[in-house]
Design an enzyme around this catalytic site. Structure first.
Site, PDB file in Angstrom:
ATOM      1  N   HIS A 177       8.935   0.260   8.329  1.00  0.00           N
ATOM      2  CA  HIS A 177       9.566   0.226   7.021  1.00  0.00           C
ATOM      3  C   HIS A 177       9.080  -0.951   6.173  1.00  0.00           C
ATOM      4  O   HIS A 177       8.739  -0.789   4.999  1.00  0.00           O
ATOM      5  CB  HIS A 177      11.091   0.150   7.187  1.00  0.00           C
ATOM      6  CG  HIS A 177      11.820   0.008   5.891  1.00  0.00           C
ATOM      7  ND1 HIS A 177      12.196  -1.222   5.375  1.00  0.00           N
ATOM      8  CD2 HIS A 177      12.197   0.928   4.972  1.00  0.00           C
ATOM      9  CE1 HIS A 177      12.793  -1.039   4.218  1.00  0.00           C
ATOM     10  NE2 HIS A 177      12.813   0.247   3.948  1.00  0.00           N
ATOM     11  N   CYS A 237     -33.091  -7.381   6.629  1.00  0.00           N
ATOM     12  CA  CYS A 237     -31.675  -7.642   6.881  1.00  0.00           C
ATOM     13  C   CYS A 237     -31.403  -9.133   7.021  1.00  0.00           C
ATOM     14  O   CYS A 237     -30.305  -9.537   7.376  1.00  0.00           O
ATOM     15  CB  CYS A 237     -31.207  -6.902   8.136  1.00  0.00           C
ATOM     16  SG  CYS A 237     -32.076  -7.380   9.650  1.00  0.00           S
TER      17      CYS A 237
END
Length: 831
Positions: A450, A781
């Site tokens: 909740h 990279c």
């Protein structure tokens, strides 16, 4: 008062009146929300439309909105209620609580009309007959759930505002539960929520809301498991994953955050292809479970979960996949009905008597699905502090304020606007003050509890499942709640400065050069996938091994013969759920790779196989027994040289098995393994053979294998390496230090280290030309293009295929690359 939009529901004779009061789920669909509320309409829709696709929903009936209005009208309650709320002050907790209590008392002390009571009782007895119960006894166990006509709207769920009663028996019990549900339309939280919504929509009249009640056959999950699932990632809004939470017993504990549940991520696109893409499984503590209270005077009670059950997952992989498929079916159906993708919030339960799975609720998700796809908002801490506690991060934000520790909802009146709410757990009764909080911290709960759901809806950060928050944080203490550092949320002492950066994504340029991203942390993958790019140019296995596995692979494979007792004990604890220790390595590695691959699917994801040096391997748990001492590990036993070496090859086999699982079992064929530090073409061939022996055969199922270009021999012999590998990725860090003959970690020569050195650029220039001449893909990279825009421009001028960048530099470098390309060719526009 208008009673109903269906003429047949306004008749006065007794038979048609009963029909006006009661509708069976099979009689209603999603268009009947005004009649039976969102919850009941959705149940009917699924029973009618999705049963043929395997989705099972327990049967039941609904009292209609007409029944509620009939009750209110017959008793003359509307005028009294309007008068009661005439001076409502939502900012005054005492005033709100008083008005709510009086409204509920008014309804509960007003008897139901006899014809309404009879209609509910008869419907319940017919439901008993459906399930083979004795009509005379009427002892079928049912769930009685409120379903307001304002529920499940596209931009507000209204979920959890009214009451639910489980394990209700007998016609009298059902009538009483329905009466209490009617009264729950005026709980404090429901009043507060409706008035907030009314302020957003000026034509929304709170008193136009009516209440339907669903009476549904209970699923005996008290003897099994239950939980919540979303067809979207609740934190990042990533739309291609199903998140499933599960715990033992009835589902209220998961919804309310009373337990830390198990969590599962499943990838929707390849699931629909028949694959088994369980991306990740996280074990929850599951301390308690809600069961039937036999003879205790209540419908349910919580009891402890036995330790052996807490230490294992409460769903099988097959059950996880079944639930995920149902989530896809439900989402696809509602998306067709609404004409757009509609992520769903779904409650499910498993029956412990029959072992069947059921869907017991489904509603549209109302937070992530409402966010704009055209702007990325990111939070970044500009300082640090003492970490007081940590838990699961909810909402990728940062909140600050004075803490207010409240353990009892009756003390809500003490809470001040802008404070940080610290409590054990929340339920809907807490909502009147949650909207005032700058952040929420709870001891208990998972990502679908909740507190998490309301925090997302309110747009504030929350950290749930901390365990000790109410013990280590004191009222009045300034704190910073950071949910912007990955899945782990941290509470810092003091007000740590932070910034919010908004980036517009529309009208970005389209570049000829592919813009890839370097991604290390799987936990950030779903979030990073929102950044426009063409895939992942570097995902490093070392990050996953060091942070999620922490153990040397050979220590797992030779666990029984380890000499280091302390290491053995630590490994035993880490791998407690694994009888075969190497499976731990494969599972965790596959999960980490899969999260990244799924986030960017179907775009390419280049995964570099492990590239630890021997001293780094030795620092893993149990590693010292298996690693040599090397004077210069940087140019020692690393990369390709390890993979085919008999002293290590079985450990490399675990990496291969993980990649094979990701590609073949999960269907993530966008993964491209890359081999680091391959000194010679012959080494490359040996590695390719070793990979094939462990199930990764180059060319099979589209498998490509790339090589890092980080050694001068990779450049000089590029033609020969092209005969072994399908592509190259330049590692500019190692290529620079080996070209210039220096140790970049040495302060004495660090000033010479520069990727822009002409010798390094010549190496890069040559390998790009040679790779392209052989028809091989080539990208980079390394760090250089992220740090130096001029180096990125140089790469573009050389015709490199792709540039992989750090996430924080992707957008600015994309603009720079587009500008460079503009001088070479006219770019098209990217929208």
């Amino acid at each position: 008062m208008i009673l109903s939009h269906r003429p047949e529901l306004n008749r006065s004779n007794s038979d048609s009146k009963e029909q006006a009061f009661i509708l069976w789920f099979e009689e209603v669909g999603i268009e009947d929300i005004p009649l039976v509320g969102g919850k009941n309409a959705s149940l009917g829709e699924m029973i009618q439309q999705l049963g043929t696709q395997g989705v099972t929903v327990p049967s039941g009936f609904a009292t209609t909105a007409y029944a509620y209005r009939y009750f209110i009208q017959q008793a003359g309650l509307e005028a009294q209620l309007r008068q009661l709320f005439a001076d409502l002050d939502l900012n005054d907790m005492v005033n709100l609580r008083d008005r709510g209590r009086k409204a509920r008392s008014l309804i509960l002390t007003t008897p139901f009309p006899s014809d309404l009571e009879v209609a509910i009782s008869r419907a319940y007895l017919r439901l008993c007959e459906r399930y083979g119960q004795d009509r005379g006894l009427g002892d079928l166990d049912v769930a009685v759930r409120s379903s307001a006509t304002a529920e499940d709207l596209p931009d507000a769920s209204f979920a959890g505002q009214q009451e639910t009663y489980l394990n209700v028996h007998g016609a009298k019990g059902v009538v009483e539960a329905c009466h209490r549900c009617f009264a729950s339309l005026f709980t404090d939280r429901a009043i507060s929520y409706r008035h907030q919504y009314a302020q957003r929509l000026q034509d929304f009249d709170e008193f136009s809301v009516a209440l339907s009640v669903g009476v549904q056959k209970m699923v005996r999950s008290d003897l099994a498991t239950s939980g919540v699932m979303f067809s979207i990632d609740t934190e990042t809004g990533f739309k291609h994953a199903v998140l499933i939470t599960a715990a033992y017993g009835l589902g209220e504990n998961v919804v309310q955050g009373a337990v830390n549940p198990d969590e599962y991520f499943v990838f929707k696109p390849t699931l629909k292809q028949g694959k088994r893409p369980i991306l990740e499984k996280r074990l929850g503590s599951k301390e308690i479970k809600m069961i039937y209270d036999v003879g205790g005077g209540k419908e349910t009670k919580n009891v402890p979960v036995a330790d052996p059950d807490r230490r294992k997952f409460c769903l099988s992989d097959d059950e996880v996949l079944t639930l995920a498929r149902w989530a896809c079916v439900i989402e696809d159906h509602y998306s067709r009905r609404r004409g757009k993708q509609t992520p769903m919030d779904i409650e499910w339960a498993k029956d412990g008597l029959t072992n069947e799975l059921f869907i017991v609720q489904a509603r549209p998700e109302t937070v992530q699905s409402q966010k704009s796809d055209h702007v990325i908002k990111s939070y970044r801490l500009n300082g640090t502090g003492v970490v007081l506690t940590s838990g699961r991060a909810v909402g990728e934000m940062v909140g600050t304020g004075k803490a207010r520790v409240i353990m009892d909802v009756q003390r809500m009146g003490e809470f001040q606007d802008g404070e940080v709410l610290v409590t054990n757990k929340t339920d809907p009764d807490w909502e009147p003050i949650m909207k005032k909080a700058s952040a929420i911290i709870t001891n208990q709960g998972g990502r679908t509890c909740h507190a998490a759901i309301i925090a997302r809806e309110m747009g504030i950060p929350a950290i749930v499942g901390c365990g000790n928050a109410t013990e280590v944080i004191t009222t009045g203490q300034p704190v910073t709640v950071s949910c912007a550092e990955g899945e782990a949320g941290r509470v810092y002492s003091g007000l740590v400065p932070f910034e919010v950066v908004e980036t517009a994504l529309h009208n970005l340029p389209c570049t000829r050069t592919q813009i890839l991203m370097n991604v290390g942390n799987p936990e950030e993958a779903f979030s990073l996938a929102a950044i426009p790019c063409d895939g992942v140019g570097l995902a490093r296995l070392e990050f996953i091994i060091a942070n999620h596995i922490k153990t040397h692979p050979l220590a797992l494979m030779h666990f029984d013969h380890l000499k280091d007792g302390a290491a053995k004990a630590e490994i035993h604890q880490i791998t407690a759920h694994y009888d075969h220790k190497p499976d731990f390595f494969v599972d965790k590695l596959a999960s980490g790779v899969a999260m990244i691959a799924a986030a960017f699917y179907p775009k390419p994801v280049v995964v570099r196989m492990s590239d630890f040096k021997s001293n780094e391997y030795a620092n893993l748990i149990g590693g010292r027994e298996f690693e040599p001492h090397e004077e210069n590990p940087m140019i020692g036993w690393r990369g390709a040289s390890r993979y085919y070496d008999p002293r290590y090859t079985e450990a490399f086999g675990l990496e291969c098995k993980a990649i094979e699982r990701v590609r073949d079992d999960m269907g993530l064929t966008n993964v491209i393994p890359m081999i680091p530090f391959c000194r010679t073409p012959d080494e490359g061939r040996k590695v390719i053979e070793t990979m094939a022996s462990y199930g990764l055969k180059q060319g099979e199922n589209g498998l490509q294998v790339y090589v890092m270009c980080e050694i001068p021999s990779n450049v000089i012999l590029a033609d020969q390496f092209s005969q072994v590998f399908d592509g190259f990725s330049i590692g500019s860090n190692d290529l620079t230090q080996l070209t210039l003959g220096l140790d970049r970690d040495s302060a004495l020569v660090a000033h010479i280290f520069d990727e822009r050195n002409e010798a390094v650029k010549e190496m890069v220039r040559q390998v790009i030309a040679r790779a392209k001449a052989k028809g091989r893909k080539i990208g980079i990279c390394g760090q250089a293009p992220s740090d130096y825009p001029e180096f990125a421009a140089f790469l573009v001028e050389q015709g490199i295929d792709s540039i992989s960048l750090n996430p924080d530099t992707v957008l600015k470098t994309m603009l720079a690359i587009a500008k460079t390309e503009a001088g070479l060719e006219q770019p098209s526009s990217r929208d």
